[in-house]
Every structure is written in C-alpha cells, then in structure tokens.
Motif scaffolding. Structure first.
Motif, PDB file in Angstrom:
ATOM      1  N   THR A 223       0.828  -1.217   0.000  1.00  0.00           N
ATOM      2  CA  THR A 223       0.000   0.000   0.000  1.00  0.00           C
ATOM      3  C   THR A 223       0.854   1.254   0.000  1.00  0.00           C
ATOM      4  N   ILE A 224       1.890   1.278   0.822  1.00  0.00           N
ATOM      5  CA  ILE A 224       2.769   2.450   0.895  1.00  0.00           C
ATOM      6  C   ILE A 224       3.417   2.721  -0.457  1.00  0.00           C
ATOM      7  N   LEU A 225       3.900   1.670  -1.104  1.00  0.00           N
ATOM      8  CA  LEU A 225       4.593   1.854  -2.382  1.00  0.00           C
ATOM      9  C   LEU A 225       3.634   2.327  -3.473  1.00  0.00           C
ATOM     10  N   ILE A 226       2.395   1.880  -3.432  1.00  0.00           N
ATOM     11  CA  ILE A 226       1.405   2.395  -4.389  1.00  0.00           C
ATOM     12  C   ILE A 226       1.238   3.901  -4.208  1.00  0.00           C
ATOM     13  N   ILE A 227       1.152   4.346  -2.951  1.00  0.00           N
ATOM     14  CA  ILE A 227       0.986   5.774  -2.678  1.00  0.00           C
ATOM     15  C   ILE A 227       2.236   6.561  -3.084  1.00  0.00           C
ATOM     16  N   LEU A 228       3.415   6.016  -2.814  1.00  0.00           N
ATOM     17  CA  LEU A 228       4.645   6.713  -3.201  1.00  0.00           C
ATOM     18  C   LEU A 228       4.760   6.831  -4.719  1.00  0.00           C
ATOM     19  N   CYS A 229       4.382   5.769  -5.426  1.00  0.00           N
ATOM     20  CA  CYS A 229       4.394   5.834  -6.892  1.00  0.00           C
ATOM     21  C   CYS A 229       3.355   6.839  -7.395  1.00  0.00           C
ATOM     22  N   PHE A 230       2.247   6.960  -6.670  1.00  0.00           N
ATOM     23  CA  PHE A 230       1.253   7.987  -7.008  1.00  0.00           C
ATOM     24  C   PHE A 230       1.860   9.375  -6.901  1.00  0.00           C
ATOM     25  N   PHE A 231       2.658   9.622  -5.864  1.00  0.00           N
ATOM     26  CA  PHE A 231       3.319  10.922  -5.711  1.00  0.00           C
ATOM     27  C   PHE A 231       4.235  11.218  -6.904  1.00  0.00           C
ATOM     28  N   THR A 232       4.941  10.193  -7.399  1.00  0.00           N
ATOM     29  CA  THR A 232       5.884  10.420  -8.503  1.00  0.00           C
ATOM     30  C   THR A 232       5.169  10.841  -9.778  1.00  0.00           C
ATOM     31  N   ALA A 233       3.915  10.483  -9.921  1.00  0.00           N
ATOM     32  CA  ALA A 233       3.133  10.909 -11.085  1.00  0.00           C
ATOM     33  C   ALA A 233       2.397  12.217 -10.807  1.00  0.00           C
ATOM     34  N   GLU A 234       1.812  12.333  -9.611  1.00  0.00           N
ATOM     35  CA  GLU A 234       0.986  13.486  -9.277  1.00  0.00           C
ATOM     36  C   GLU A 234       1.801  14.773  -9.249  1.00  0.00           C
ATOM     37  N   ALA A 235       3.063  14.705  -8.864  1.00  0.00           N
ATOM     38  CA  ALA A 235       3.875  15.919  -8.744  1.00  0.00           C
ATOM     39  C   ALA A 235       3.954  16.681 -10.064  1.00  0.00           C
ATOM     40  N   PHE A 236       3.922  15.955 -11.175  1.00  0.00           N
ATOM     41  CA  PHE A 236       4.112  16.610 -12.472  1.00  0.00           C
ATOM     42  C   PHE A 236       2.790  16.980 -13.145  1.00  0.00           C
ATOM     43  N   THR A 237       1.698  16.771 -12.424  1.00  0.00           N
ATOM     44  CA  THR A 237       0.408  17.250 -12.926  1.00  0.00           C
ATOM     45  C   THR A 237       0.086  18.645 -12.395  1.00  0.00           C
ATOM     46  N   VAL A 238       0.886  19.122 -11.432  1.00  0.00           N
ATOM     47  CA  VAL A 238       0.685  20.454 -10.871  1.00  0.00           C
ATOM     48  C   VAL A 238       1.142  21.496 -11.901  1.00  0.00           C
ATOM     49  N   PRO A 239       0.309  22.456 -12.259  1.00  0.00           N
ATOM     50  CA  PRO A 239       0.697  23.441 -13.286  1.00  0.00           C
ATOM     51  C   PRO A 239       1.992  24.175 -12.969  1.00  0.00           C
ATOM     52  N   GLU A 240       2.234  24.444 -11.685  1.00  0.00           N
ATOM     53  CA  GLU A 240       3.454  25.170 -11.317  1.00  0.00           C
ATOM     54  C   GLU A 240       4.717  24.360 -11.594  1.00  0.00           C
ATOM     55  N   ILE A 241       4.596  23.030 -11.674  1.00  0.00           N
ATOM     56  CA  ILE A 241       5.756  22.171 -11.941  1.00  0.00           C
ATOM     57  C   ILE A 241       5.708  21.655 -13.383  1.00  0.00           C
ATOM     58  N   SER A 242       4.746  20.847 -13.693  1.00  0.00           N
ATOM     59  CA  SER A 242       4.429  20.320 -15.034  1.00  0.00           C
ATOM     60  C   SER A 242       5.486  19.397 -15.650  1.00  0.00           C
TER      61      SER A 242
END
Length: 689
Positions: free
Chosen positions: A210-229
């Motif tokens: 479960t933890i690794l699924i969430i951490l992998c989610f962070f690695t994708a979600e970070a680049f969906t933020v317009p300020e980062i992209s």
C-alpha cells in the motif's frame, strides 16, 4: 542548515484534515487491520494447521517463510515512517545529496545482514534470538550486557518512529501528539498478540504494498501540478530558489550538487547508526530465523537493493517540490517560509504532499505514516517479546518453562513493550526532543555492539571478556565524545547542542569503531577458539515443527535443494549461500557508499538539467521496480501455496500436505530445526570438514 530544537506552535499550519480523521485512521483502521489479521490467522490454522498457540509458530513461523514474503518483510523492517519523513527532511536541508546518503545508509547493511542470517542458520539453527547465541557462547554476564544493548536499541528505534509519526499526524489532523503516540500501537498489539511473527510478515506485505502504491502515485501526481508540469521546470524552480537562499556547506550554495559537507557528515552518521540499528535489532534476527534456509540470502539481498529507491526517489522528488514551491501560493505555509522546528519535526513531506495533491496528499501521507509505523512497530514488538519470553523468563525465571508458559510470556511481552515504548516517546517529547534530534544521535547508543556482535557470529577467536567489556567501553567512549564535542563546539550541553550534526557524527564514529580495537586487544590476551559445534549441544526449540506452509514449500520445491542437516549436501549448500552473501555485501557497500557518491563529491559537479532529469527518472523507475518486488513478486512466488490453501478451504478440511496426514509425515523434512538424533550427525559433518 542547522536543525535547532525549539517549540514554536505559532508557526504550525491549520490542519488540512479534521481531528476525527486522525482518530479514524489511528484507531478504527488500525483495529480493522488487526481483526483482519486475526481472521487470516484463523484461516491459516484451519487450512494448513498453523497453530500460533505454539511457541515455534508464534515466534519463528516454524522457520519456513519463503522468499516471496521475506523480501517485502525486509523492506518493511526498514520502511520506517522516519525513512520517508527523514529522507525528505535531509533533502530539504542538504540538497540532492541528502536523500542519496539516506538510502546509502540503509541498503548496504540490510544486504550485509544476509551474511549474518545465513551464518546463524548454519551454526545455530534452533535459535530464536541473538541473545541465545550470546548466552551459549559467553555465558550469563555477556547475555545480560547484550540484552541491555538490544533493548536500548529497540526502545530508541521505536521512540524515533513514534516521535516522527505522531508529529506528522498531529500536523495533518490536529490530533493531540500524545494521543497519537499511545493509540498508534493498539492495533499492532492486537494482531501481534494473536498472530505472532506470521501476522507480522503478512501485515508487512500489505502495508508495504500500500505504501509503495501511494509513493508511486506521488511520482506521477507531482508533475500534474501546473506550477511544476515537468522535471525541467522543477529543476528551474529549485535552481532559482537555491540561488536566492544558498545552502551553507554546499558547493556554490546550490541544491544541485553532491558536494555538500553537511550532506556527507549526515551520510557518515546514517551509515554507522543504521549498522547498529540492523545488527543490534533482534527483529532482523527473528525474521532471519523465520525464513527458510533458501530464502534468507535472496530475501535480504533483493529486499536491501530494492529498498534503496524509497528514500532516494521520494526524498529527492519531494524535497525538490518543497524548494520549488515554497514561494508559491499553493505552499501550505505561504507566505512565510518553513520554520526550523517544522523541518526538524519531519513536516516537509506532509507539506509537499499537500502542495501537489491538496487534502488527498494529506490523506496519503497520513496513511503511509500510519502503515509504516505500525508495520515496523510490529516487528519491534515481536522482537522484544521474544527477549522477554526466551531470554528473561525461560533463562532466569523458569528454566523448565513449557511451551504454554513461554507463549504466555510472549503475549505479556507484546503488551509490556508497547506501553514502555509509548511512555519513552512521551517523555522525550516533553523534554524537547523531536525527529531531527533522534535521527542524528541514535547511533551513539545503538552502535557499540556492532563489532562484538559480528565477531560473536563470524570470529571464533573473540574472548568472553572482549565480548563483555568492548561494547560497554564503546558506549562510554561514544557518549563522552558526543557530549564533549557539543560542549567544545557550542559552549554548553543542551538538547539543542547535542542534536547538532558534528557532535552526533563524532559520537557515532566513536561508538561504532572504538569497540573494534577494544575487542581485538582484549582478545589477544587469551583468544577463545570457540568450537561452532558447541551451539548444537543445547536444545532450544520446543519439539517438532509442523507447519503446513513449510510442507507445501517442500512438496513444491522443484529445485530439489537440501532441506535437512542430515543431508550430505547441506553444508556445501549453506556455505555456497554464505559466499554469495559475502560478495553481495561487499559489492553493495562499495557501490552505494564509495564508488558511486564519493567521486561525485570530489568532482564538485553541479547537476545540469539533463543530469538532474536522468537522476530523478532513474530513481523513480527503481521505485516502481521496488513496487513489483514488494507487491507482486510475493504473489507470484507463493501462488502454489495460495492455491493449495484455497483448495483446502473449499474442501472444508486441512491441506493434504498438513503434517497430520500420512503423506506429510513421509515427505516432511524439517528445513531448519534438526531432530535430537541429528545433532550428532551435524557434529560429524562439521568435524569431517
């Protein structure tokens, strides 16, 4: 960047989640997991005959856990809440070098433990704890000394976890920090009390997945933020931020370099501290004893290498996000900067998660913090429980203790340690200690036993006086250097000065390496020349082991590997695994701690955008590979056992491989615990060699 310890609640953010959410996660979800594990334990008992009312099953899972569960259990043992909170903390404080040194300070010693684990399997296969090995070799006084060292190690390790986890939960939900500290262990106590080490392995798997699924989610979600992209934009944001606020001790003050004096000092602290935390943690020994012989080395090597990606990828990405977004309106503390207290409490990760995912990020960090601390806490509890039952009760209270007596005291140990650990964490909190302080000074008290313990298992010459005196002198030396350095460098000895980087580094080095000459010099006066066969003279196990899980493993073992000490192939087989473990241990240490980072440090290289992009992408790919190892490999490896259990449940009877059946009696060969009659055979094989 200095980590000053101070209480400044005025700088805390408004918790993004309701206080009730904290209680729901800590208490309700904790109890749901607990009762789910109780249910699974009963299913396994019905389908396979595994009985956790028996000591061997409760403490060592009858020494039959396969590779599939061993690897994620090893990852879970090191997947502390502080690994995620702390790697982001040092990334924010020291630049890209921080997460790398955090990972390099964890992976090599996990792999090295494969050598200790397989050596224990070979030399004393009936052991339940490290302390039994010490007692048989050196006697009562040494036994008591190492018991003190191990209990101190376990207590401070748990306090470190609870301090970081409770601070994060409080920041996210507003839940009182002491309530979090005492409520976190409740669910762990329930399922560990009932399920023992097997429940620990199963929850390790579920929580780690479960933890690794969430951490992998962070690695994708970070680049969906317009300020980062994109990674390129993130690089630009971090570069601009670090040019405005140069990092003291870094080459040109930039975030994008491995040349960081504070970073390498932290790396030295971390690698020495973690060698102590692993080698003196009876939990790692318990899991090694619980693994089958052919699972120890692959499980620890694969688990150690896979683990490297977690602090490296998460710490690099989320600390970069923190640097890049801290001047943006989406940052939780905007317009003010993150305070030193917030950094030292491990709140950089929660803030970065909130910045990229809002309340969803807060929930995600709350879940991974809860799962990480409960999973590792379970391993610590079962380890200390084994010390209380086997090394205190069975040795000094009731030498004729029955199986039922020992299992009862194992249950007592689960409850006793949980209460003491929560109490110690509360005391440390109220005297002004937080995650940053314990993260730095931990090695001062955990490292003195490293070399004496390794010598106990691998060097037959170490004498009894050396084993007793060296770690005590080492601890005294380390504490003296630690406090003396704080006084010399800062003019006073306080919580703040003793939590600074340099005093802790000097103290850790003194605690780690001073016992080496102490032990060697004392041993030279009168070497012991211990006979490894003497480990086999004492009966440690309670009767036969009869787990269906090990029987299933035997009947499905297509490799036809030796599974008994009476097999003439046993010694060559185990020694081959020993050589493999030694090679991997040396290669991992040299690669992760020397050949990779040190040339980059010496070169004073500043990461270009292309290099930083490759650095981050490789770490993220490695993290996704860890998700496969910890999440999907156990299912693939254990698919036959899973199908057999399902079939047994469908038939409404025990598996045909259960030891009660005639076929099982014929086929079963105890993979680790020799029969009394085999003791003489094993002695013959050792002497023949």
């Amino acid at each position: 960047m200095e980590m000053r310890i101070r209480r400044d609640t005025s700088t805390a953010i408004t918790p993004p989640l309701p206080q009730a959410g904290g209680y729901v996660v800590v208490v309700v979800i904790g109890l749901i997991f607990a009762f789910a594990m109780v249910f699974v334990t009963k299913i396994l008992k019905k389908a396979t005959g595994e009985d956790n009312a028996k000591t061997e099953m409760f403490i060592t899972a009858n020494r039959s856990v396969g590779r599939g569960l061993t690897a994620p259990a090893v990852i879970s043992s090191w997947l502390w809440s502080t690994a995620m909170l702390g790697s982001t903390l040092v990334g924010y404080a020291y630049c890209v070098s921080g997460p790398f040194w955090f990972a390099a300070g964890c992976s090599p010693m996990i792999v090295f433990f494969s050598l200790l684990g397989i050596s224990c399997k070979l030399k004393i296969p009936e052991a339940h704890t490290l302390l039994e090995i010490v007692r048989i070799r050196y006697g009562t006084v040494a036994h008591l000394v190492f018991m003190f060292l191990c209990l101190v190690n376990n207590l401070f390790a748990v306090a470190n976890m609870l301090l970081g986890a409770s601070a994060a939960i409080t920041a996210l939900t507003g839940m009182h920090v002491i309530a979090a500290t005492f409520l976190l262990p409740i669910g762990v106590v329930v399922y560990t009390f009932v399920g023992g080490i097997k429940a620990t392995f199963l929850t390790d798997y579920i929580h780690t997945f479960t933890i690794l699924i969430i951490l992998c989610f962070f690695t994708a979600e970070a680049f969906t933020v317009p300020e980062i992209s994109s990674i390129g934009n993130l690089y630009d944001l971090v570069t601009v931020a670090s040019s405005r606020t140069p990092i003291t001790g870094n080459h040109h003050g930039t975030y994008m370099t491995m040349t960081s004096s504070s970073g390498i000092f932290f790396g030295i602290i971390h690698v020495t501290t973690n060698f102590g935390l692993v080698i003196m943690d009876t939990g790692f020994f318990v899991k090694a004893f619980a693994a089958s012989p052919r699972a120890v080395v692959p499980g620890y090597v694969i688990g150690g290498i896979a683990y490297f990606a977690i602090p490296w990828a998460l710490g690099t990405l989320m600390s970069s996000v923190a640097w890049g977004l801290q001047d943006q309106p989406i940052w939780p503390t905007y317009p003010r900067v993150v305070s030193a207290q917030e950094v030292s409490s491990g709140l950089v990760l929660p803030y970065a998660a909130i910045a990229i995912a809002g309340k969803g990020g807060a929930i995600a960090v709350l879940l991974i913090t809860f799962m990480a601390v409960t999973s590792t806490l379970s391993a610590q509890i079962i380890a200390v429980s084994s010390i209380i039952s086997f090394d205190i009760y069975r040795c000094y209270v009731n030498k004729n203790a029955t199986d039922r007596d020992v299992i009862r005291w194992s249950h007592y140990g689960v409850i006793i340690f949980a209460i003491i650990a929560a109490g110690l964490s509360t005391m440390l909190y109220y005297v002004g200690v937080d995650l940053g302080w314990t993260l730095y000074m931990l090695g001062v008290v955990t490292c003195p036993g490293i070399f004496p313990t390794v010598f106990t298992i691998l060097w037959k010459q170490q004498s009894k006086p050396a084993a007793i005196v060296a770690p005590l002198l080492g601890m005294a030396t380390g504490i003296s250097v630690w406090l003396g350095s704080a006084s010399a460098l800062y003019g006073t000895v306080t919580i703040s000065t003793t939590g600074q980087l340099l005093p802790c580094m000097y103290g850790c080095l003194a605690s780690t390496f001073s016992p080496l000459p102490y032990s060697v010099i004392i041993t030279l006066f009168k070497p012991q020349n211990f006979d490894w066969n003497d480990f086999l003279t004492e009966k440690l196990a309670f009767g036969e082991t009869s787990p269906a899980s090990s029987v299933l493993e035997e009947t499905m073992n297509t490799e036809q590997e030796p599974t008994s000490r009476s097999d003439p192939r046993w010694l060559p087989y185990m020694r081959r695994w020993t050589i493999i473990a030694a090679i991997w241990s040396a290669a991992t240490f040299l690669g992760h701690f020397a050949l990779w980072p040190l040339p980059m440090y010496a070169a004073k290289y500043t990461f270009s955008k292309t290099f930083y992009s490759a650095w981050l992408v490789i770490s993220i790919i490695w993290l996704w590979g860890t998700l496969f190892v910890a999440g999907f490999y156990p299912i693939i490896d254990g698919r036959k056992q899973i199908f057999s259990i399902i079939s047994a449940l469908q038939r409404g009877s025990k598996s045909p491989a259960t030891p009660e059946t005639p076929r099982a009696k014929e086929m079963y060969r105890d993979p680790v615990l020799p029969q009394t009659v085999r003791l003489h055979q094993s002695r013959f094989h050792f002497q023949k060699k």
